[in-house]
Design an enzyme around this catalytic site. Structure first.
Site, PDB file in Angstrom:
ATOM      1  N   GLN A  18       0.822  -1.207   0.000  1.00  0.00           N
ATOM      2  CA  GLN A  18       0.000   0.000   0.000  1.00  0.00           C
ATOM      3  C   GLN A  18       0.860   1.263   0.000  1.00  0.00           C
ATOM      4  O   GLN A  18       0.688   2.159  -0.829  1.00  0.00           O
ATOM      5  CB  GLN A  18      -0.898  -0.041   1.250  1.00  0.00           C
ATOM      6  N   CYS A  57       2.527   7.256  11.670  1.00  0.00           N
ATOM      7  CA  CYS A  57       1.635   8.176  10.954  1.00  0.00           C
ATOM      8  C   CYS A  57       0.919   9.160  11.872  1.00  0.00           C
ATOM      9  O   CYS A  57       0.716  10.325  11.495  1.00  0.00           O
ATOM     10  CB  CYS A  57       0.627   7.379  10.121  1.00  0.00           C
ATOM     11  N   GLN A 109      -8.064   6.929  14.028  1.00  0.00           N
ATOM     12  CA  GLN A 109      -7.183   6.358  13.017  1.00  0.00           C
ATOM     13  C   GLN A 109      -7.939   5.519  11.987  1.00  0.00           C
ATOM     14  O   GLN A 109      -8.713   4.625  12.323  1.00  0.00           O
ATOM     15  CB  GLN A 109      -6.092   5.528  13.701  1.00  0.00           C
ATOM     16  N   LYS A 128       4.271   4.852  20.868  1.00  0.00           N
ATOM     17  CA  LYS A 128       4.982   5.490  19.750  1.00  0.00           C
ATOM     18  C   LYS A 128       4.747   7.000  19.762  1.00  0.00           C
ATOM     19  O   LYS A 128       5.678   7.787  19.537  1.00  0.00           O
ATOM     20  CB  LYS A 128       4.499   4.910  18.413  1.00  0.00           C
ATOM     21  N   HIS A 175      -5.911  10.019   9.146  1.00  0.00           N
ATOM     22  CA  HIS A 175      -5.898   9.980  10.609  1.00  0.00           C
ATOM     23  C   HIS A 175      -6.196  11.379  11.147  1.00  0.00           C
ATOM     24  O   HIS A 175      -5.735  12.383  10.588  1.00  0.00           O
ATOM     25  CB  HIS A 175      -4.526   9.556  11.133  1.00  0.00           C
TER      26      HIS A 175
END
Length: 338
Positions: free
Chosen positions: A11, A123, A150, A220, A249
Site C-alpha cells: 500500500q 503516521c 485512526q 509510539k 488519521h
C-alpha cells in the site's frame, strides 16, 4: 539518483512510487523489491526483485516500507552496501544512532546517521509534528493529551477490506442499529477485535506487555514526539482509536505550554507553518490524497494554565508514510550532490 523501494507492491510502496513521479524526484535508476511471492512481476515496466536475496550495490537511496521484521533483517545490510536507508517501519525509530525525521520539523537530524539509516515516524506522530513545532518554539511545549481517530488503511489493505466487507454486508439493515447494537449480524472480525463498520474501537495497535495497559500506538506517540521535538521530558498521554474511515488519521490535541499562548497567536503561527494548512473544520475526507496536516478548532484549554486545544487531520498514507520518506530522500539527495 539510483533509488530502490523495498515493499514496492504494498500500500505505502505504491504511494511512494506515485510521489516520486509527482515530485519529479531525480531518479536515474529505479529498482523495486518485495517478497519472493511478488518477485518477477512487473510494475511500471520494472521487474520486481526478491528483497531477501537481492544485491543492493550501486543504489544511492533505498526506501523501506515492508514491515519491521524486513527492516530489521535487511536495513543494515543495504546500508553496508552503500545506500542511505529511509525506513518507514517502527524497527529503528528508538535506536540512538538512527535519526527520526519529519522533513519540516527536524531536517538537520539527517546529517547524524552513523548506521546509514534514517527512520520515518509513525503516521499519527507525523500528523502532529508540523503543527506542534512552531507552537513549541513560541511557548515551550510541556505536555500533550491526545485522542486519535485512526483510519483502517493504517492496518494495511486487510483493514480496508474488513471495513468495506462489513459495511456491504450490513448496510441494508444498518438503521436497526439505532436502538440495538446487536440487531445486525456482522461478519466475524479478522483484523480487529470488534466490528469496525458503524463502530469505534478504543484500541488501535496492540497492548504492550509492560503493565501500563497502553498500546504500541500510544507509546509510539510519546516516544517519537520526544525524539523529534528534542524534548526528552515531554509528558504525553494518548488514547489511540480506530474509526470506520478508509484513509486520513485525525487527532484531538490538548497541549500545555510553559509560557502563555493564545488561540489567535497560535493561529497566526500556524498560518505560514510548513506542512500545515488551516481549516475551519478539518476532516479525514479533506485530508485524503493531500499533503498538509489540516488544523482547526484552535481554542484555549481552560483545564490547564497556558493550554491549547486543536484538531488535526492528515493523510496517513501520504505525509503519514510515503511523502515524508520521499521528502527525506530529497534532503539526502541534496546532501549527496554536495
Amino acid at each position: 539518483m539510483r533509488v530502490g523501494i523495498v515493499g514496492a507492491t504494498g500500500q505505502v510502496g505504491t504511494v511512494m512510487r506515485r510521489i516520486l513521479t509527482e515530485r519529479n524526484f531525480p531518479v536515474t535508476e529505479l529498482r523495486l523489491f518485495a517478497s519472493a511471492r511478488s518477485a518477477g512481476t512487473e510494475l511500471d515496466g520494472v521487474t520486481v526483485e526478491d528483497a531477501a536475496t537481492a544485491d543492493y550495490t550501486g543504489l544511492d537511496i533505498v526506501l523501506f516500507s515492508a514491515g519491521g521484521a524486513t527492516s530489521k533483517a535487511l536495513a543494515e545490510k543495504v546500508a553496508s552496501q552503500g545506500a542511505v536507508v529511509i525506513d518507514n517501519s517502527s524497527a529503528w525509530r528508538k535506536h540512538p544512532e538512527v535519526p527520526l525525521v519529519v522533513s519540516e520539523v527536524n531536517p538537520h537530524a539527517i546529517k547524524d546517521r552513523p548506521k546509514g539509516i534514517i527512520a520515518n515516524p509513525n503516521c499519527t506522530t507525523m500528523a502532529a509534528m508540523p503543527v506542534l513545532r512552531p507552537l513549541h518554539d513560541e511557548a515551550g511545549l510541556e505536555a500533550l493529551v491526545v485522542a486519535t481517530y485512526q483510519a483502517v488503511s493504517g492496518s494495511g489493505l486487510a483493514g480496508v477490506a474488513e471495513l468495506h466487507g462489513q459495511t456491504q454486508k450490513v448496510v441494508a439493515d444498518a438503521e436497526k442499529l439505532t436502538h440495538d447494537g446487536e440487531a445486525v449480524d456482522f461478519p466475524e472480525p479478522g483484523v480487529y477485535k470488534r466490528p469496525i463498520a458503524f463502530n469505534v474501537l478504543p484500541l488501535a495497535g496492540s497492548i504492550v506487555d509492560d503493565g501500563l495497559n497502553e498500546t504500541d500506538e500510544e507509546q509510539k506517540l510519546r516516544n517519537e514526539s520526544r525524539k523529534i521535538l528534542e524534548i526528552p521530558g515531554l509528558k504525553v498521554s494518548g488514547t489511540c482509536v480506530r474509526v470506520p474511515v478508509f484513509s486520513g488519521h485525525s487527532l484531538q490535541i490538548n497541549a500545555r505550554f510553559a509560557r502563555p499562548i493564545s488561540a489567535d497567536g497560535a493561529t497566526e503561527l500556524l498560518k505560514d507553518a510548513p506542512g500545515v494548512e488551516l481549516s475551519d473544520i478539518p476532516t479525514p475526507l479533506q485530508a485524503a490524497g493531500k499533503d498538509p496536516s489540516y488544523v482547526g478548532r484552535i481554542r484555549s484549554d481552560e483545564t490547564v494554565d497556558n493550554g491549547l486545544a486543536l484538531f488535526v487531520s492528515n493523510d496517513n498514507l501520504r505525509k503519514g508514510a510515503a511523502l515524508n520518506a520521499v521528502q527525506i530522500a530529497e534532503l539526502v539527495a541534496a546532501e549527496l550532490k554536495g
